[in-house]
Write an enzyme that holds these catalytic residues in place. Structure first.
Site, PDB file in Angstrom:
ATOM      1  N   LYS A 202      14.027   7.312   6.442  1.00  0.00           N
ATOM      2  CA  LYS A 202      12.670   6.824   6.234  1.00  0.00           C
ATOM      3  C   LYS A 202      12.331   6.944   4.753  1.00  0.00           C
ATOM      4  O   LYS A 202      12.376   8.038   4.183  1.00  0.00           O
ATOM      5  CB  LYS A 202      11.690   7.628   7.072  1.00  0.00           C
ATOM      6  CG  LYS A 202      10.241   7.207   6.858  1.00  0.00           C
ATOM      7  CD  LYS A 202       9.291   7.911   7.796  1.00  0.00           C
ATOM      8  CE  LYS A 202       7.851   7.508   7.500  1.00  0.00           C
ATOM      9  NZ  LYS A 202       6.900   8.213   8.362  1.00  0.00           N
ATOM     10  N   LYS A 255      13.667   2.819   8.314  1.00  0.00           N
ATOM     11  CA  LYS A 255      12.279   2.400   8.131  1.00  0.00           C
ATOM     12  C   LYS A 255      11.930   2.403   6.653  1.00  0.00           C
ATOM     13  O   LYS A 255      12.254   3.381   5.978  1.00  0.00           O
ATOM     14  CB  LYS A 255      11.398   3.379   8.890  1.00  0.00           C
ATOM     15  CG  LYS A 255       9.925   3.137   8.795  1.00  0.00           C
ATOM     16  CD  LYS A 255       9.202   4.242   9.504  1.00  0.00           C
ATOM     17  CE  LYS A 255       7.723   4.032   9.328  1.00  0.00           C
ATOM     18  NZ  LYS A 255       6.961   5.091   9.933  1.00  0.00           N
TER      19      LYS A 255
HETATM   20  C1  PBG Z   1       3.984   8.998   9.631  1.00  0.00           C
HETATM   21  C2  PBG Z   1       4.210   7.551   9.856  1.00  0.00           C
HETATM   22  C3  PBG Z   1       3.945   6.497   8.982  1.00  0.00           C
HETATM   23  C4  PBG Z   1       4.307   5.333   9.642  1.00  0.00           C
HETATM   24  C5  PBG Z   1       4.765   5.686  10.900  1.00  0.00           C
HETATM   25  N1  PBG Z   1       4.715   7.063  11.013  1.00  0.00           N
HETATM   26  C6  PBG Z   1       3.291   6.478   7.651  1.00  0.00           C
HETATM   27  C7  PBG Z   1       3.811   7.273   6.555  1.00  0.00           C
HETATM   28  O1  PBG Z   1       4.915   7.805   6.570  1.00  0.00           O
HETATM   29  O2  PBG Z   1       3.050   7.377   5.602  1.00  0.00           O
HETATM   30  C8  PBG Z   1       4.204   3.963   9.062  1.00  0.00           C
HETATM   31  C9  PBG Z   1       4.258   2.849  10.021  1.00  0.00           C
HETATM   32  C10 PBG Z   1       3.825   1.553   9.457  1.00  0.00           C
HETATM   33  O3  PBG Z   1       3.566   1.402   8.243  1.00  0.00           O
HETATM   34  O4  PBG Z   1       3.736   0.593  10.236  1.00  0.00           O
HETATM   35  N2  PBG Z   1       3.597   9.649  10.797  1.00  0.00           N
END
Ligand code: PBG
Length: 332
Positions: A202, A255
């Site tokens: 991520k 991601k």
């Molecule tokens: C954190 C989380 C995020 C997303 C999913 N889980 C945001 C981040 O890491 O700041 C992003 C999902 C999206 O942008 O659609 N719990």
């Protein structure tokens, strides 16, 4: 071959493009509703669904509209649901995430009783929606994110989510050792059958911007000290994935999706578990914004983005368009 034009090709890729029927036969990457996972937001205390301005078509659900949206997604054939909670109040340690009466755990219980085993219920396992500082972990005295203290919290959260009915928990906080800590906690509490979808690779991405509006994040600053740097080589992602698998991850995720298709491909080639890719909020918002201006053909672009994520090697795709696309794929 015409002897006066010896350069005419005998190998003609266009032969398989001539008719729709030929193209359909030659298709190698097919989208299927079951490969799509719908992320859903549920807001504590909401009496009406609250539109997310930067994600046209996406809302923060009330308990009632959540149930309806979930049921529609399942009827359309989507493979699973990923739940995010928007609590009414937050604190430094994100206690709403552990509370059995917290918004996310209540939603899990509601959908479990509503849907039974008809779908795969997944829950975001992270503190950022529940902390007043907006970070994905607990803060140390100096304001840095305390990895190991956070692991204890994630472990409690995993057990709470499993008890509330999650089939799969999705740790998205990028703490080192999070999968191992969660696996041990689940097993210790008797939840040996609850699976872990690890957000393994991520990235610290600006494409999460609209999501932060969707969960009303209070984050100041950024997540560069725990999420991956987009400027690192794909090898770092492979290392994260290998660690998560060694710690017991059942599925792994990359991601965001579209700007990280090289990562998706390398991960898919390296592992034998299902690979997920998350088409995140900013990817959704860009397409919707351009389409609203008439600058792109919305439906074709959506299909093209999802096809390319699958072609890169993702088995499943988390997408805010899941229900719509599933319906389009299996008209009824
Ligand atoms: C954190 C989380 C995020 C997303 C999913 N889980 C945001 C981040 O890491 O700041 C992003 C999902 C999206 O942008 O659609 N719990």
């Amino acid at each position: 071959m015409n002897p006066s034009y010896p350069s005419y090709p005998s190998s003609r890729p266009r032969r398989l493009r001539r008719t729709p029927a030929l193209r359909r036969l030659a298709t190698q990457v097919r989208l299927h509703p079951a490969d799509l996972i719908l992320p859903l937001f549920v807001r504590e205390g909401a009496t009406d669904p609250v539109p997310v301005g930067s994600m046209p078509g996406v809302v923060q659900h009330t308990p009632e509209t959540l149930r309806k949206a979930a049921t529609e997604a399942v009827q359309a054939g989507v493979g699973g649901l990923m739940l995010f909670g928007v609590p009414a109040s937050r604190d430094a340690t994100g206690s709403g995430g552990i509370d059995p009466n917290g918004v996310l755990n209540v939603a899990l219980r509601t959908l479990r009783s509503e849907l039974g085993d008809a779908t795969v219920l997944m829950s975001d396992l992270c503190l950022d929606e529940f902390t007043d500082h907006g970070h994905c972990g607990l803060l140390a005295a100096d304001g840095s994110v305390d990895n190991d203290a956070t692991l204890l919290r994630y472990a409690e959260m995993a057990v709470a989510q499993a008890a509330a009915g999650a089939d799969v928990v999705g740790p998205s906080g990028m703490m080192d050792g999070q999968v191992g800590a969660i696996r041990a906690a689940l097993d210790g509490a008797g939840h040996t059958d609850v699976a872990v979808l690890a957000y393994s690779a991520k990235y610290a991405s600006a494409f999460y911007g609209p999501f932060r509006e969707a969960v009303e994040s209070s984050l100041c600053g950024d997540r560069m000290s725990y999420q991956q740097d987009p400027a690192r080589s794909v090898d770092e992602a492979l290392r994260e994935v290998a660690l998560d698998l060694a710690e017991g991850a059942d599925l792994v995720m990359v991601k965001p999706a579209m700007s990280y298709l090289d990562v998706v491909r390398r991960v898919a080639d390296a592992v034998d578990v299902p690979v997920a890719a998350y088409q995140v909020s900013g990817e959704y918002a860009m397409v919707e914004a351009a389409a609203a201006r008439g600058w792109i053909d919305r439906d074709r672009v959506i299909t093209e983005t999802l096809t390319s994520v699958r072609r890169a090697g993702a088995d499943v795709v988390l997408t805010y368009w899941a229900t719509e696309v599933a319906r389009r794929l299996s008209p009824r």
